[in-house]
Each structure stands twice: as structure tokens, then as C-alpha cells.
Design a protein around this motif. Structure first.
Motif, PDB file in Angstrom:
ATOM      1  N   UNK A 171      36.086  39.747  26.410  1.00 30.63           N
ATOM      2  CA  UNK A 171      35.284  39.651  27.626  1.00 30.63           C
ATOM      3  C   UNK A 171      35.299  40.992  28.347  1.00 30.63           C
ATOM      4  N   UNK A 172      34.330  41.250  29.194  1.00 31.42           N
ATOM      5  CA  UNK A 172      34.452  42.388  30.113  1.00 31.42           C
ATOM      6  C   UNK A 172      35.642  42.189  31.042  1.00 31.42           C
ATOM      7  N   UNK A 173      35.986  43.220  31.771  1.00 34.25           N
ATOM      8  CA  UNK A 173      37.036  43.106  32.779  1.00 34.25           C
ATOM      9  C   UNK A 173      36.523  42.270  33.942  1.00 34.25           C
ATOM     10  N   UNK A 174      37.334  41.308  34.365  1.00 34.85           N
ATOM     11  CA  UNK A 174      37.081  40.561  35.588  1.00 34.85           C
ATOM     12  C   UNK A 174      37.873  41.276  36.676  1.00 34.85           C
ATOM     13  N   UNK A 175      37.177  41.789  37.687  1.00 37.14           N
ATOM     14  CA  UNK A 175      37.736  42.799  38.587  1.00 37.14           C
ATOM     15  C   UNK A 175      37.859  42.249  40.000  1.00 37.14           C
TER      16      UNK A 175
END
Length: 654
Positions: free
Chosen positions: A257-261
Motif C-alpha cells: 500500500x502507499x504510506x498512510x500519513x
């Protein structure tokens, strides 16, 4: 699956019952300010919490993915973990700073299902001084080979009601243009669909929910929780052909997944200083970036185009030359030729059959225009519809490189599904091979991709100045709120430069030579407060000639920066930013709809006195007052800001 998901929610809420050994998986930022903790619930589901300075920011929240027919993220056992740290610096080719510091502590946690397919799942956590982030990684394994990701069940749960702002876009497949309104966090619903970022103030801190390193995945949105609890739930943009599918994985590759920021600061305005999204993104894929040059462009479309000496003409050779002359006379390196220049153009958001972006229309001789621009030392940007470009991409980009075109403005994608996310990389890579910069309109908000592809210099995904042509929605409050919300994420091609300033009560909607309902000084502040390494002077050359007040600032302001500092503000009310280029500082103060006087400490100045030129609101909406003073770091600058007004200043070495 619904019953399993309800179990994950209950597991998240029951975090306090975990055994003591599970409390060890926590990560603290290098300065000790931010903390993210990860634990397994009694049901074996990963849940995380976020805190700043010891105060809770996010309550126990789940992390899980729905694959083909079930959820991975329950009945897990901890296999092990590794900790690492890094402190490196990387160049930001164009942007809010000249370099970013990638300084973090990292924790990688390995899980495996206790029964069934015994699938493995890793969670990667990072803690920075300006936020925390995490991503899910499913390693290559037989049980998940070519798996489909249907949903991501990650939550961002709140321990209490917060003061927040969000853009409820309401649907997938949009141009991401709208207002960031105050959100009652006790009334967010599962049918809401919030764009990024979602910004909140807790009373002790501020945070923004965002995403970084979006590659080969679907874009992220936020909805209210299905159980009615406080906080938000992640939702992925679905594929166009099947709304039950978000991501197709690839055989032989992990699912990442992309980074959850979670961007974090003591005050919401301080998030402006963060380079967290670029730090989390894949490093540059362009080895030599010397050809990527920021700058301001004249632009034909917003004002009509209307050239008084060429009545009735739109996309013509003569009109293009007039804008080139204007750029050359005022030291702007670029001129933007918008929709209408290529064969078959004129459909706006509709791609007409038979269009050809390698040939020009009957009314404009592009070769002649290019040659003329070269003689004036001005380079051109060309607009294209994305579908028309996609059909001829390699031929078109090769031609544009041969012609010496500086960049392309690509429009109307209006999607952030996995296919379109991958198309961005396809386009940016092809453009880089042909030494073309890119400005994307109809684009999803930034995810840090400007680090991976530095030729991606700016983008839309904002309700900007064009809305003055057909609505009354572009208010001072909207503009100020953008600085605390959409402006946090990265470049924003708002396209400032409208010089027909009127009071809100006098504003009228018109397509050609539109008005703006803020003061001239408010408009000047956009060149500092809003980041766009491709800047814009959107009005007609005739408008600047007829009403030049403040245009000297526009000619002097850079489009890219070495350093950014937040000085003062309140979301939706006002903001004061300072940005440095070389030894000079540029200050922008943008005010909302209530007149006020702000006192700005000048601590950012060096020890030597500086010559200050200060533009403030004049007696009329289109007037400015200019003052010159000598100021130093110990001084305080008092700025009277009119309603819907602003101020700018340049501080140069004495």
C-alpha cells in the motif's frame, strides 16, 4: 465478511485488554515528540495509536485489507520485528525547500495467520519529527499470488471530537475541486467521501491525514465510520470496470500500500513547513535534473484570451505572439498556450474524434510561434487533453522536444483509480525522456510524486481562480483555508494573477476578463502563500498595463524556494508565511473576510539589517500602498489587513 469486519472494529476498541508483552511495539520520532504504537488485539488484529507530546491523537484504529474473498488482518500471530533509523538529505529540485531531511525511526513488524492459509503480512511504521506513517506489505507467497485488493479497512479513529476541515467531494472520478469546510466530527457518515487532506486541531496539536508514494495502487479517500464512532475510515478508489475491485496485484511482486500519513505539528499552519510527503516517496527517477527550471508563465485562457488590439481573436498566431511579447517584456521565462492550438481541438473536456496533437489548427502556426518565442528568449508550454495525448504520446512528445517546448499541461484525467495512477508514471517517465516538464490539471491532490518525477512541477486538484469565471465561490475565506488544507500537500496550480479586483459586493460573474472578489494585495500574497514552481499571470496583458499596482512584486517573486516558515495564522481567518530564496526573504500575508492588524516577529531575518519593501492594501480593492523600511531580526512588522485583503514584502540584504 461484514461480521468479520465488525469483529475488527470491536477488537480495535478492546485494545486495553491486551497482554503486557504486546505493549512493546511502539516507535518514537527522533526528537521524542511523536509516537505510533502497534498492538495485536485479543482477536489477533493489528491496531495502532498515535500520540504527540504524550497526548492521544488517534485512538486504537484497525489495519486490514480485503482480498479476493476474505480479510487479511485477523487471527494473526507476531513473528518478529526489526528496528532501523535513517538521517539523510535529498534534493528537492523545485518546491517549498531546496532539500528535504529524511530523518526517521522505523519499525517493521512481521505477522502470520495462525490457521487457514497462514498468509504473511508485514506492517512498516515510521516516526518523523513532523509526523508518522505506516504501510501494509503482503510478501510474495503462493496464497496471495495475483490477489485482488477489494477494500482497505484501515481506520483513523478519534479519541474525542475534534475541530476539523475537509472537502466532501462526494464521488469518485472528479477533478478534486471544492471547498474545505468545517466538519462536525460527531456527524461524519459512511456515505461521506472526503478528499485529502483531512485536517484537525485537537486543542494540543494539529494533524493532517494524507497519503504518500502512491504507485501502482488506488487513490485514498476517507469516509465516516460504519459503526457511527468518532473518526474516519479509509476507502480506495475502485476500478472503472468493477466497483468491487480497487487493486490488481502482479504475479511475483508483493502487495504494497502507499504510506498512510499523519502529519503532525503544534499548530495547523506549521504543517506548511513539512516535507514529509516527499521524504516518504520513492527517490528521483531522473538522474540529471538541470533542465527542470521553475518560473512564471503568461497564460491566455483565463482572461479569454482578450487582447484589445486583436478584437475577436482567440487561439491565433497573433494572440500567441502578444502573450510572448508580454512575457519577454516583463522577464517571465514562459508563455502558456492553452486549449485550441492543435488540429481538432475545441472540445474542452471532451476529446473530439480525429484530434491530432502533432498538428496545429488552421488559426495558429505553431512553428512560427515557436520560432518567435525563441527569438524573444521565451519558452512555450502547450495544453493537451489527456486522451488525445495518450493516443499519440511518443510521437507528440518527441515533436515537442524537437520544437524546444518547455512543458505540457495535461488536463481532464479526473480519476485516481489504479490504472490512472499508473498512467501518471507512464506520462511523467515519457516526458522526462524528452526533457519536458509537466503540469497536470483535472488531477488528484499531491502524494509526493514530485520527488519521484521532479519534472512534475505543478498540478491542479484545487478550486482555483478559474471558478471566478462562472461562480462566486472563490472567496477570501476559501483562499485562506486552502493554505491550511490542500496547500499542505504540495504544488497547487491555483493560477493567480487576476488584476480586476473588486469588493465582494461588487463582484459579477463573467467569462472573459473576469473579476476577483479580493484585494490586489490579497492576490499578490498568493505568489508566496500558494506553492507552484510553474507560476501564472492569468490576466490579459492589457489588464496589467491599465492597472499596474503591485505588478512590480509579481515580476520580482520567485516560483520555487529554499526554505519555508509559518509565522502566524488561524485556519480560514488569515495566514502569514515567509519563504527564502538565496539570501532574500519573501513574506505573504493573506487575510479572510474580517479586517485585522497582525504583528509579525521578524526572527527569520539574519543578524544584518535588511531592506524591506512592503506592499499593503490601498484605499480601493485594486490599489496598494508601497513602503520601504530597514528592519532586522529583533523587529516586529505591523501589517494592517483589509477584509479580503493581504500584504507582501521582500527583505533583501542591506
Amino acid at each position: 465478511m461484514r461480521m468479520l469486519w465488525r469483529g475488527l472494529i470491536l477488537a480495535a476498541s478492546g485494545l486495553s485488554a491486551l497482554p503486557a508483552a504486546a505493549q512493546d511495539l511502539e516507535l518514537v520520532s527522533p526528537d521524542g515528540t511523536n509516537r505510533i504504537a502497534l498492538q495485536l488485539s485479543a482477536a489477533g488484529s493489528p491496531v495502532y495509536t498515535v500520540a504527540r507530546r504524550g497526548a492521544a491523537v488517534l485512538a486504537p484504529s484497525p489495519i486490514a485489507l480485503d482480498l479476493d474473498s476474505d480479510t487479511i488482518g485477523a487471527k494473526l500471530a507476531l513473528l518478529g520485528s526489526e528496528r532501523t533509523s535513517a538521517d539523510t538529505r535529498y534534493p528537492i529540485v523545485v518546491g517549498k525547500a531546496s532539500e528535504g531531511r529524511d530523518h526517521y525511526n522505523q519499525l517493521v513488524v512481521h505477522y502470520q495467520e495462525e490457521a487457514g492459509q497462514r498468509r504473511k503480512l508485514d506492517l512498516v511504521l515510521r516516526a518523523y519529527d513532523d509526523g508518522v506513517a505506516f504501510r501494509t506489505l503482503i510478501p510474495v507467497q503462493k496464497a496471495t499470488e495475483a490477489a485482488i485488493v477489494r477494500f482497505e479497512r484501515t481506520g483513523f479513529y478519534f479519541p474525542q471530537a475534534y475541530k476539523c476541515w475537509g472537502f466532501n467531494v462526494g464521488k469518485f472520478g472528479s477533478s478534486h475541486e471544492g471547498e474545505f469546510d468545517p466538519v462536525d466530527t460527531t456527524r461524519t457518515r459512511e456515505h461521506n467521501l472526503f478528499d485529502l487532506p483531512f485536517v484537525c486541531e485537537t486543542g494540543k496539536a494539529a494533524f493532517a491525514l494524507a497519503e504518500a508514494d502512491l504507485l501502482d495502487f488506488a487513490g485514498m479517500y476517507l469516509t465516516g465510520r460504519g459503526d457511527g464512532g468518532l473518526g474516519l475510515q479509509l476507502k480506495l478508489s475502485p476500478t472503472l470496470d468493477d466497483p468491487r475491485i480497487a487493486v490488481h496485484s502482479r504475479v511475483g511482486s508483493p502487495i504494497v500500500t502507499p504510506w498512510r500519513v499523519v502529519m503532525l505539528a503544534d499548530q495547523a499552519g506549521q504543517l506548511q513547513q513539512s516535507t514529509l510527503l516527499t521524504s516518504l516517496s520513492t527517490p528521483s527517477r531522473i538522474e540529471d535534473t538541470r533542465w527542470i527550471k521553475p518560473g512564471i508563465a503568461s497564460w491566455d485562457w483565463w482572461n479569454g484570451p482578450v487582447i484589445a488590439k486583436l478584437p475577436g481573436q482567440r487561439s491565433t498566431t497573433a494572440v500567441a505572439k502578444a502573450f510572448i511579447d508580454f512575457s519577454a517584456a516583463n522577464g517571465f521565462p514562459y508563455a502558456m498556450i492553452d486549449e485550441g492550438w492543435y488540429a481538432g481541438a475545441g472540445g474542452g473536456g471532451v476529446r473530439r474524434p480525429g484530434v491530432d496533437v502533432t498538428k496545429w489548427s488552421d488559426t495558429i502556426n505553431l512553428q512560427e510561434v515557436v520560432d518567435y518565442a525563441r527569438s524573444k528568449k521565451v519558452r512555450l508550454w502547450l495544453w493537451t487533453h489527456w486522451q488525445a495525448l495518450d493516443e499519440q504520446m511518443e510521437d507528440a512528445l518527441a515533436l515537442y522536444e524537437k520544437l524546444g517546448i518547455a512543458g505540457i499541461k495535461v488536463d481532464f484525467m479526473d480519476r485516481d483509480d489504479q490504472w490512472m495512477v499508473n498512467w501518471y508514471s507512464k506520462l511523467l517517465g515519457a516526458a522526462a525522456r524528452h526533457h519536458l516538464m509537466v503540469d497536470l490539471h483535472g488531477a488528484f491532490p499531491p502524494r509526493g510524486l514530485t520527488r519521484t518525477w521532479p519534472n512534475f512541477v505543478t498540478q491542479e486538484g484545487v478550486m482555483g481562480a478559474e471558478y471566478n469565471k462562472w461562480s462566486q465561490r472563490v472567496t477570501a475565506r476559501h483562499n485562506v483555508t486552502l493554505a491550511f488544507t490542500r496547500g499542505l500537500l504540495g504544488p497547487m496550480d491555483y493560477t493567480p494573477g487576476g488584476f480586476r479586483n473588486v469588493a465582494p459586493a461588487d463582484f459579477r460573474i463573467r467569462n472573459d476578463l473576469p473579476f476577483v472578489q479580493t484585494t490586489r494585495a490579497h492576490g499578490l500574497s498568493m505568489y508566496v502563500v500558494f506553492l507552484s514552481p510553474l507560476g501564472s499571470v492569468a490576466d490579459s496583458p492589457d489588464s496589467y498595463a491599465a492597472s499596474p499596482a503591485g505588478f512590480d512584486f509579481v515580476k520580482a517573486v520567485p516560483a520555487s524556494w529554499d526554505e519555508t516558515r509559518y509565522l502566524a495564522g488561524e485556519t480560514g481567518e488569515y495566514i502569514v508565511l515567509a519563504r527564502r530564496k538565496g539570501h532574500d526573504w519573501y513574506l505573504g500575508a493573506m487575510n479572510g473576510e474580517t479586517a485585522r492588524t497582525v504583528r509579525v516577529p521578524l526572527d527569520f531575518l539574519g543578524t544584518r539589517p535588511a531592506n524591506a519593501r512592503i506592499w499593503t492594501d490601498g484605499a480601493q480593492a485594486d490599489a496598494v500602498d508601497l513602503a520601504t523600511r530597514t528592519l532586522a531580526a529583533g523587529d516586529t512588522l505591523e501589517l494592517p489587513l483589509a477584509a479580503s485583503g493581504g500584504a507582501v514584502a521582500i527583505f533583501s540584504d542591506k
